[in-house]
Design a protein around this motif. Structure first.
Motif, mmCIF file in Angstrom:
data_model
loop_
_atom_site.group_PDB
_atom_site.id
_atom_site.type_symbol
_atom_site.label_atom_id
_atom_site.label_comp_id
_atom_site.label_asym_id
_atom_site.label_seq_id
_atom_site.Cartn_x
_atom_site.Cartn_y
_atom_site.Cartn_z
ATOM 1 N N LYS A 1 0.843 -1.189 0.000
ATOM 2 C CA LYS A 1 0.000 0.000 0.000
ATOM 3 C C LYS A 1 0.883 1.244 0.000
ATOM 4 C CE LYS A 1 -3.228 2.494 2.863
ATOM 5 N NZ LYS A 1 -3.905 2.570 4.118
ATOM 6 N N LYS A 2 0.621 2.144 -0.928
ATOM 7 C CA LYS A 2 1.357 3.399 -0.965
ATOM 8 C C LYS A 2 0.729 4.355 0.033
ATOM 9 C CE LYS A 2 2.961 3.124 -5.672
ATOM 10 N NZ LYS A 2 3.034 3.763 -6.959
ATOM 11 N N LYS A 3 1.571 5.186 0.615
ATOM 12 C CA LYS A 3 1.044 6.151 1.575
ATOM 13 C C LYS A 3 1.675 7.506 1.327
ATOM 14 C CE LYS A 3 4.296 4.880 5.203
ATOM 15 N NZ LYS A 3 4.424 4.472 6.579
ATOM 16 N N ASN A 4 1.100 8.500 1.967
ATOM 17 C CA ASN A 4 1.600 9.843 1.758
ATOM 18 C C ASN A 4 1.395 10.667 3.017
ATOM 19 O OD1 ASN A 4 2.606 12.146 0.709
ATOM 20 N ND2 ASN A 4 0.920 12.542 -0.684
ATOM 21 N N SER A 5 2.336 10.587 3.942
ATOM 22 C CA SER A 5 2.253 11.390 5.160
ATOM 23 C C SER A 5 2.476 12.864 4.879
ATOM 24 C CB SER A 5 3.287 10.901 6.186
ATOM 25 O OG SER A 5 2.983 9.606 6.609
ATOM 26 N N ASN A 6 2.965 13.176 3.682
ATOM 27 C CA ASN A 6 3.240 14.574 3.359
ATOM 28 C C ASN A 6 1.972 15.418 3.302
ATOM 29 O OD1 ASN A 6 5.995 14.032 3.193
ATOM 30 N ND2 ASN A 6 5.752 13.302 1.111
ATOM 31 N N GLN A 7 0.823 14.788 3.090
ATOM 32 C CA GLN A 7 -0.421 15.560 3.042
ATOM 33 C C GLN A 7 -0.794 16.134 4.405
ATOM 34 O OE1 GLN A 7 -3.105 12.700 1.425
ATOM 35 N NE2 GLN A 7 -3.418 11.632 3.363
ATOM 36 N N ALA A 64 26.204 0.189 8.549
ATOM 37 C CA ALA A 64 25.625 -1.097 8.924
ATOM 38 C C ALA A 64 25.833 -2.099 7.787
ATOM 39 C CB ALA A 64 24.142 -0.940 9.224
ATOM 40 N N LYS A 65 26.200 -3.294 8.132
ATOM 41 C CA LYS A 65 26.448 -4.317 7.115
ATOM 42 C C LYS A 65 25.135 -4.831 6.546
ATOM 43 C CE LYS A 65 30.757 -5.893 9.107
ATOM 44 N NZ LYS A 65 31.502 -7.026 9.643
ATOM 45 N N TYR A 66 25.148 -5.110 5.274
ATOM 46 C CA TYR A 66 24.037 -5.746 4.577
ATOM 47 C C TYR A 66 22.743 -4.936 4.612
ATOM 48 C CZ TYR A 66 27.403 -9.416 5.511
ATOM 49 O OH TYR A 66 28.559 -10.123 5.629
ATOM 50 N N TRP A 67 22.850 -3.624 4.752
ATOM 51 C CA TRP A 67 21.641 -2.813 4.822
ATOM 52 C C TRP A 67 20.823 -2.908 3.542
ATOM 53 C CZ3 TRP A 67 21.053 0.929 1.180
ATOM 54 C CH2 TRP A 67 22.212 1.362 0.530
ATOM 55 N N HIS A 68 21.484 -3.085 2.394
ATOM 56 C CA HIS A 68 20.760 -3.138 1.123
ATOM 57 C C HIS A 68 19.828 -4.343 1.035
ATOM 58 C CE1 HIS A 68 24.615 -5.187 0.744
ATOM 59 N NE2 HIS A 68 24.013 -6.006 -0.089
ATOM 60 N N ASP A 69 20.129 -5.411 1.778
ATOM 61 C CA ASP A 69 19.253 -6.584 1.791
ATOM 62 C C ASP A 69 18.002 -6.361 2.625
ATOM 63 O OD1 ASP A 69 21.066 -7.986 0.242
ATOM 64 O OD2 ASP A 69 22.078 -8.838 1.986
ATOM 65 N N LYS A 70 17.996 -5.305 3.411
ATOM 66 C CA LYS A 70 16.887 -5.077 4.329
ATOM 67 C C LYS A 70 15.881 -4.056 3.803
ATOM 68 C CE LYS A 70 19.760 -6.193 8.300
ATOM 69 N NZ LYS A 70 19.445 -7.589 8.416
ATOM 70 N N LEU A 71 16.082 -3.550 2.603
ATOM 71 C CA LEU A 71 15.162 -2.584 2.029
ATOM 72 C C LEU A 71 13.958 -3.293 1.432
ATOM 73 C CD1 LEU A 71 17.688 -0.180 0.291
ATOM 74 C CD2 LEU A 71 16.727 -0.049 2.591
ATOM 75 N N ALA A 72 12.897 -2.558 1.226
ATOM 76 C CA ALA A 72 11.666 -3.127 0.659
ATOM 77 C C ALA A 72 11.135 -2.195 -0.421
ATOM 78 C CB ALA A 72 10.623 -3.317 1.754
ATOM 79 N N SER A 73 10.302 -2.734 -1.247
ATOM 80 C CA SER A 73 9.627 -1.944 -2.276
ATOM 81 C C SER A 73 8.119 -2.138 -2.106
ATOM 82 C CB SER A 73 10.073 -2.401 -3.667
ATOM 83 O OG SER A 73 9.441 -3.612 -4.009
ATOM 84 N N PRO A 74 7.320 -1.291 -2.748
ATOM 85 C CA PRO A 74 5.865 -1.451 -2.636
ATOM 86 C C PRO A 74 5.373 -2.820 -3.116
ATOM 87 C CG PRO A 74 6.390 0.694 -3.550
ATOM 88 C CD PRO A 74 7.686 -0.087 -3.491
ATOM 89 N N LYS A 75 6.164 -3.501 -3.942
ATOM 90 C CA LYS A 75 5.767 -4.811 -4.465
ATOM 91 C C LYS A 75 5.983 -5.927 -3.449
ATOM 92 C CE LYS A 75 6.907 -3.438 -9.163
ATOM 93 N NZ LYS A 75 7.807 -3.649 -10.283
ATOM 94 N N ASP A 76 6.795 -5.688 -2.429
ATOM 95 C CA ASP A 76 7.088 -6.711 -1.430
ATOM 96 C C ASP A 76 5.885 -6.943 -0.528
ATOM 97 O OD1 ASP A 76 9.738 -7.245 -2.209
ATOM 98 O OD2 ASP A 76 10.453 -5.500 -1.101
ATOM 99 N N GLY A 77 5.892 -8.082 0.132
ATOM 100 C CA GLY A 77 4.824 -8.418 1.056
ATOM 101 C C GLY A 77 4.834 -7.533 2.282
ATOM 102 N N ALA A 78 3.735 -7.565 3.012
ATOM 103 C CA ALA A 78 3.562 -6.704 4.192
ATOM 104 C C ALA A 78 4.622 -6.968 5.254
ATOM 105 C CB ALA A 78 2.168 -6.896 4.782
ATOM 106 N N LYS A 83 9.378 -5.184 8.326
ATOM 107 C CA LYS A 83 10.742 -5.405 8.824
ATOM 108 C C LYS A 83 11.689 -4.334 8.285
ATOM 109 C CE LYS A 83 11.987 -8.574 10.949
ATOM 110 N NZ LYS A 83 12.231 -8.710 12.372
ATOM 111 N N ALA A 84 11.521 -3.956 7.020
ATOM 112 C CA ALA A 84 12.354 -2.907 6.431
ATOM 113 C C ALA A 84 12.106 -1.576 7.136
ATOM 114 C CB ALA A 84 12.070 -2.785 4.935
ATOM 115 N N HIS A 85 10.846 -1.299 7.454
ATOM 116 C CA HIS A 85 10.508 -0.068 8.172
ATOM 117 C C HIS A 85 11.194 -0.033 9.531
ATOM 118 C CE1 HIS A 85 8.246 3.182 9.977
ATOM 119 N NE2 HIS A 85 7.949 2.358 10.978
#
Length: 124
Positions: A1-7, A64-78, A83-85
């Motif tokens: 789900k995309k969100k927009n706290s900027n509003q 931090a080591k391996y930080w790139h493996d911990k990122l998520a995209s909107p296509k990833d599961g909840a 966990k990425a958040h």
């Protein structure tokens, strides 16, 4: 789900600028947000707020080591997004405190808060 706290960011900044009074702020962009907070932050910079904006995890990653493996995209599961958040939030909090200490700007009070959370004074 995309969100927009900027509003809700402009109202949040105006409230805390007036009530606290908030003058120093470090912001990390949510990578899943659909808009950038920069135009809103710029309006408050014009009022004299000292705002640091980190728009990428590499802006505040402290090696931090391996930080790139911990990122998520909107296509990833909840669960992966959650966990990425948590991972990004932990790095962000840690580096905010380092930044304030490094700049010798550690104020009397430091608050880690989201744009949907408000500080309300209780006079009792």
């Amino acid at each position: 789900k995309k969100k927009n706290s900027n509003q809700i960011l402009a109202e949040w900044l105006a409230y805390h600028y007036t009530v606290m009074p908030l003058r120093r702020l470090i912001v990390a962009a949510d990578p899943l947000s659909i808009t950038s907070p920069v135009p809103i932050l710029d309006r408050f910079r014009e009022l004299g707020m000292n705002i640091t904006f980190w728009d990428n995890i590499t802006d505040f990653n402290s090696g931090a080591k391996y930080w790139h493996d911990k990122l998520a995209s909107p296509k990833d599961g909840a669960f992966k997004r959650y966990k990425a958040h948590l991972y990004r939030q932990n790095i962000f909090y840690h580096n905010c405190l380092i930044e304030l200490k490094k700049l010798n700007q550690a104020p009397t009070w430091t608050l880690m808060i989201d744009a949907d959370e408000y500080v309300v004074f209780n006079n009792y």
